[in-house]
Write an enzyme that holds these catalytic residues in place. Sequence first.
Site: not given
Length: 311
Positions: A93, A201
Amino acid sequence: MKYDYIVAAPGQGSQKPGVLDGWMDRSRTARRQVEEWSSRCGVNLIDASRDDEKLKDTAFAQPVIVAASLLSVRQTVRYLGTSSEVILFAGHSVGELAAAAAAGYITDADAVFLACVRGAAMSAACTEPRTGMAAVMPARRDPASDEEIQQTIHDAGLEIANWNGCHQYVAAGRYERIKALAEQEHNGVRVVTLPVAGAFHTSTMEPVVTVFEKALSDTEFRDAGTALVGNGDGEVVTKAADVRSRLLTQVTSPVRWDLCMRTLNKQAKDATFIELAPRGPLTRLYRGTYPDTTCVPVSRPEDLAVFNMLG
């Protein structure tokens, strides 16, 4: 190419108060760097890194995490006396920004600044509608299969934001659906809500794209002669333009850490796995998937002494 080390930078959730202090105490240069990064970002990263409430806010957490990873990777590489050419990099991430800088595609200062922009935009995108995330994994007794876990998430009207490997997933979406998923009984499935502000996400983060794209386009990316494993599909990346593109698309796309681990092990099977500060779950996931690998989580400067024992 033979890699001696895998260097992985953790994502959000790994932050904790005081994460920068040990690295700054060990190096006056490190403290100056953090002060310079703070000035550019307009955020006092030192104060934020010591404030538990601020670290719960994505706007502060993301640049602090990237700063911690970069301080630790510079001191780790120096301690090992090695070069980046024998390291295979990856980041989970927001950790992909730290990995990109560690690999030489952008400067450390740019990585922290981009994390500030990304974190602030994500924080703003979390206001309406209210969204959240939950870890979804097999129960300890009569555990469900991966396919059954995935179906449970989809049946709840949620997206899979993280495919973390080791049979662990992160579901994301509307808060009421996350809450319902956590409160219901599921055969063979365990659900733990995560202390994050929104559904990262996923398509919920679409408002972030324009802001972050502008910041990325204003940043100089350069080919570095090193390799980075992209967290969107686990592919090996060696071109600056590809790194830039992937940093943008991952904002609204799932993290495929399961594929990253597969590539890392294929490309660097005998390498030592190093997880950078702040030290999250990546060591546990990698060790759980590849138990014969030597793993060294580096959270504090004192952890560097472990390398002396490895020979």
